[in-house]
Design a protein around this motif. Structure first.
Motif, PDB file in Angstrom:
ATOM      1  N   MET A   1      31.201  -6.888  33.822  1.00  0.00           N
ATOM      2  CA  MET A   1      30.126  -7.582  33.121  1.00  0.00           C
ATOM      3  C   MET A   1      30.379  -9.090  33.152  1.00  0.00           C
ATOM      4  O   MET A   1      31.456  -9.551  32.775  1.00  0.00           O
ATOM      5  N   ASP A   2      29.390  -9.841  33.613  1.00  0.00           N
ATOM      6  CA  ASP A   2      29.559 -11.293  33.674  1.00  0.00           C
ATOM      7  C   ASP A   2      28.797 -11.955  32.531  1.00  0.00           C
ATOM      8  O   ASP A   2      28.062 -11.304  31.792  1.00  0.00           O
ATOM      9  N   PRO A   3      28.996 -13.287  32.347  1.00  0.00           N
ATOM     10  CA  PRO A   3      28.353 -13.973  31.217  1.00  0.00           C
ATOM     11  C   PRO A   3      26.835 -13.829  31.170  1.00  0.00           C
ATOM     12  O   PRO A   3      26.248 -13.825  30.084  1.00  0.00           O
ATOM     13  N   THR A   4      26.190 -13.717  32.321  1.00  0.00           N
ATOM     14  CA  THR A   4      24.739 -13.564  32.307  1.00  0.00           C
ATOM     15  C   THR A   4      24.322 -12.229  31.680  1.00  0.00           C
ATOM     16  O   THR A   4      23.301 -12.150  30.990  1.00  0.00           O
ATOM     17  N   ASN A   5      25.106 -11.181  31.913  1.00  0.00           N
ATOM     18  CA  ASN A   5      24.818  -9.892  31.289  1.00  0.00           C
ATOM     19  C   ASN A   5      25.014  -9.958  29.777  1.00  0.00           C
ATOM     20  O   ASN A   5      24.236  -9.374  29.012  1.00  0.00           O
ATOM     21  N   ILE A   6      26.068 -10.674  29.363  1.00  0.00           N
ATOM     22  CA  ILE A   6      26.328 -10.818  27.932  1.00  0.00           C
ATOM     23  C   ILE A   6      25.199 -11.604  27.267  1.00  0.00           C
ATOM     24  O   ILE A   6      24.752 -11.267  26.170  1.00  0.00           O
ATOM     25  N   GLU A   7      24.741 -12.643  27.938  1.00  0.00           N
ATOM     26  CA  GLU A   7      23.623 -13.430  27.402  1.00  0.00           C
ATOM     27  C   GLU A   7      22.363 -12.578  27.326  1.00  0.00           C
ATOM     28  O   GLU A   7      21.598 -12.667  26.352  1.00  0.00           O
ATOM     29  N   PHE A   8      22.152 -11.747  28.334  1.00  0.00           N
ATOM     30  CA  PHE A   8      20.985 -10.861  28.343  1.00  0.00           C
ATOM     31  C   PHE A   8      21.001  -9.921  27.139  1.00  0.00           C
ATOM     32  O   PHE A   8      19.982  -9.708  26.478  1.00  0.00           O
ATOM     33  N   ILE A   9      22.190  -9.378  26.837  1.00  0.00           N
ATOM     34  CA  ILE A   9      22.312  -8.493  25.674  1.00  0.00           C
ATOM     35  C   ILE A   9      22.089  -9.273  24.376  1.00  0.00           C
ATOM     36  O   ILE A   9      21.402  -8.808  23.466  1.00  0.00           O
ATOM     37  N   GLY A  10      22.673 -10.478  24.308  1.00  0.00           N
ATOM     38  CA  GLY A  10      22.526 -11.291  23.106  1.00  0.00           C
ATOM     39  C   GLY A  10      21.096 -11.717  22.851  1.00  0.00           C
ATOM     40  O   GLY A  10      20.682 -11.908  21.703  1.00  0.00           O
ATOM     41  N   GLU A  11      20.303 -11.865  23.905  1.00  0.00           N
ATOM     42  CA  GLU A  11      18.902 -12.294  23.755  1.00  0.00           C
ATOM     43  C   GLU A  11      18.034 -11.227  23.092  1.00  0.00           C
ATOM     44  O   GLU A  11      16.898 -11.511  22.713  1.00  0.00           O
ATOM     45  N   LYS A  12      18.575 -10.027  22.933  1.00  0.00           N
ATOM     46  CA  LYS A  12      17.817  -8.972  22.259  1.00  0.00           C
ATOM     47  C   LYS A  12      17.924  -9.068  20.739  1.00  0.00           C
ATOM     48  O   LYS A  12      17.229  -8.333  20.014  1.00  0.00           O
ATOM     49  N   CYS A  13      18.807  -9.943  20.238  1.00  0.00           N
ATOM     50  CA  CYS A  13      18.927 -10.127  18.797  1.00  0.00           C
ATOM     51  C   CYS A  13      17.593 -10.587  18.213  1.00  0.00           C
ATOM     52  O   CYS A  13      16.885 -11.382  18.823  1.00  0.00           O
ATOM     53  N   MET A  14      17.277 -10.095  17.029  1.00  0.00           N
ATOM     54  CA  MET A  14      16.034 -10.470  16.374  1.00  0.00           C
ATOM     55  C   MET A  14      16.224 -11.771  15.594  1.00  0.00           C
ATOM     56  O   MET A  14      17.255 -11.979  14.953  1.00  0.00           O
ATOM     57  N   ILE A  15      15.231 -12.640  15.665  1.00  0.00           N
ATOM     58  CA  ILE A  15      15.286 -13.925  14.985  1.00  0.00           C
ATOM     59  C   ILE A  15      13.887 -14.264  14.466  1.00  0.00           C
ATOM     60  O   ILE A  15      12.878 -13.822  15.029  1.00  0.00           O
ATOM     61  N   SER A  16      13.860 -15.039  13.397  1.00  0.00           N
ATOM     62  CA  SER A  16      12.581 -15.375  12.776  1.00  0.00           C
ATOM     63  C   SER A  16      11.967 -16.620  13.411  1.00  0.00           C
ATOM     64  O   SER A  16      12.674 -17.584  13.724  1.00  0.00           O
ATOM     65  N   ILE A  17      10.671 -16.572  13.607  1.00  0.00           N
ATOM     66  CA  ILE A  17       9.925 -17.749  14.076  1.00  0.00           C
ATOM     67  C   ILE A  17       8.710 -17.959  13.171  1.00  0.00           C
ATOM     68  O   ILE A  17       8.279 -17.033  12.467  1.00  0.00           O
ATOM     69  N   ILE A  18       8.191 -19.153  13.181  1.00  0.00           N
ATOM     70  CA  ILE A  18       6.927 -19.440  12.496  1.00  0.00           C
ATOM     71  C   ILE A  18       5.927 -19.857  13.569  1.00  0.00           C
ATOM     72  O   ILE A  18       5.983 -20.983  14.087  1.00  0.00           O
ATOM     73  N   PRO A  19       5.057 -18.954  13.969  1.00  0.00           N
ATOM     74  CA  PRO A  19       4.117 -19.267  15.064  1.00  0.00           C
ATOM     75  C   PRO A  19       3.035 -20.249  14.595  1.00  0.00           C
ATOM     76  O   PRO A  19       2.720 -20.326  13.407  1.00  0.00           O
ATOM     77  N   ASN A  20       2.490 -20.983  15.534  1.00  0.00           N
ATOM     78  CA  ASN A  20       1.345 -21.849  15.235  1.00  0.00           C
ATOM     79  C   ASN A  20       0.080 -21.284  15.878  1.00  0.00           C
ATOM     80  O   ASN A  20      -0.873 -22.022  16.166  1.00  0.00           O
ATOM     81  N   PHE A  21       0.087 -19.980  16.113  1.00  0.00           N
ATOM     82  CA  PHE A  21      -1.079 -19.303  16.689  1.00  0.00           C
ATOM     83  C   PHE A  21      -1.220 -17.940  16.013  1.00  0.00           C
ATOM     84  O   PHE A  21      -0.302 -17.458  15.344  1.00  0.00           O
ATOM     85  N   SER A  22      -2.321 -17.318  16.217  1.00  0.00           N
ATOM     86  CA  SER A  22      -2.566 -15.976  15.681  1.00  0.00           C
ATOM     87  C   SER A  22      -2.827 -15.019  16.846  1.00  0.00           C
ATOM     88  O   SER A  22      -3.497 -15.379  17.822  1.00  0.00           O
TER      89      SER A  22
END
Length: 212
Positions: A1-22
């Motif tokens: 597993m290389d760093p790009t795979n680890i980053e890919f897995i980490g990008e699945k973490c849920m995070i809060s955003i405040i959208p400016n669209f509906s």
């Protein structure tokens, strides 16, 4: 597993955003996210948050643990303890780097946070390498290290198998050499004990005959 795979897995973490669209919910492969209402926070995968942020469609809300007081406390605890501190996120480095690089304006005290997170990672890396060094020198066969993240394990993955492989080779050579030395010593002993036995009796007989 290389760093790009680890980053890919980490990008699945849920995070809060405040959208400016509906918008209605987005139906993704692993589930749906949304609906999106302008001005109302919603949790989305990190990869989607960074995508929307780059398009200026939202503001990222940093995770609660991305707070200077919390991270300073973790940093000090990491320095004090000989064990690894449980991190607030399994992918803290990936999340922090992506959030701070994509939306630095959304993160209060961004540069200070960047520094303290790097200090935490460096402290844990030094502790991990020290543990591996002690493990190798102690000729251990297994070790248990709790609270390591995937990225931290990956950082030492190339070193440990290589070192253990060399140690195993040296042990096999040493064992074979010791076995050969033992066999050579045994053969020498057996050969030496048989020679006097075969010549001592005739010599004794001859001496006795001449004496008589």
């Amino acid at each position: 597993m290389d760093p790009t795979n680890i980053e890919f897995i980490g990008e699945k973490c849920m995070i809060s955003i405040i959208p400016n669209f509906s918008s209605e919910p987005l139906h993704l492969i692993y589930g749906s996210v949304g609906p999106f209402r302008a001005g109302f926070p919603v949790f989305v995968p990190l990869w989607l948050a960074t995508h929307l942020r780059k398009q200026q469609k939202c503001r990222i809300v940093p995770p609660e643990w991305m707070d200077m007081d919390i991270l300073e406390e973790i940093k000090e605890e990491e320095k004090r303890s000989k064990f690894f501190t449980k991190m607030p996120s399994e992918h803290y480095m990936v999340v922090a780097q992506l959030v701070m690089s994509t939306a630095p304006d959304d993160v209060p005290r961004c540069e200070e946070l960047r520094t303290v997170i790097k200090d935490i990672f460096d402290t844990r890396e030094a502790k991990l390498r020290t543990s591996i060094d002690a493990f190798i020198k102690g000729e251990g066969t297994y070790a248990k290290l709790d609270n390591l993240t995937l990225l931290e394990i990956h950082s030492v993955r190339p070193i440990l198998p290589w070192s253990l492989d060399h140690i195993s080779r040296y042990q096999r050579v040493a064992t074979a050499s010791q076995r050969d030395t033992s066999m050579l010593g045994l053969n020498t002993t057996v050969g030496s004990s048989s020679v006097p036995g075969s010549s001592a009796t005739p010599a004794s007989l001859n001496n006795s005959l001449f004496t008589q």
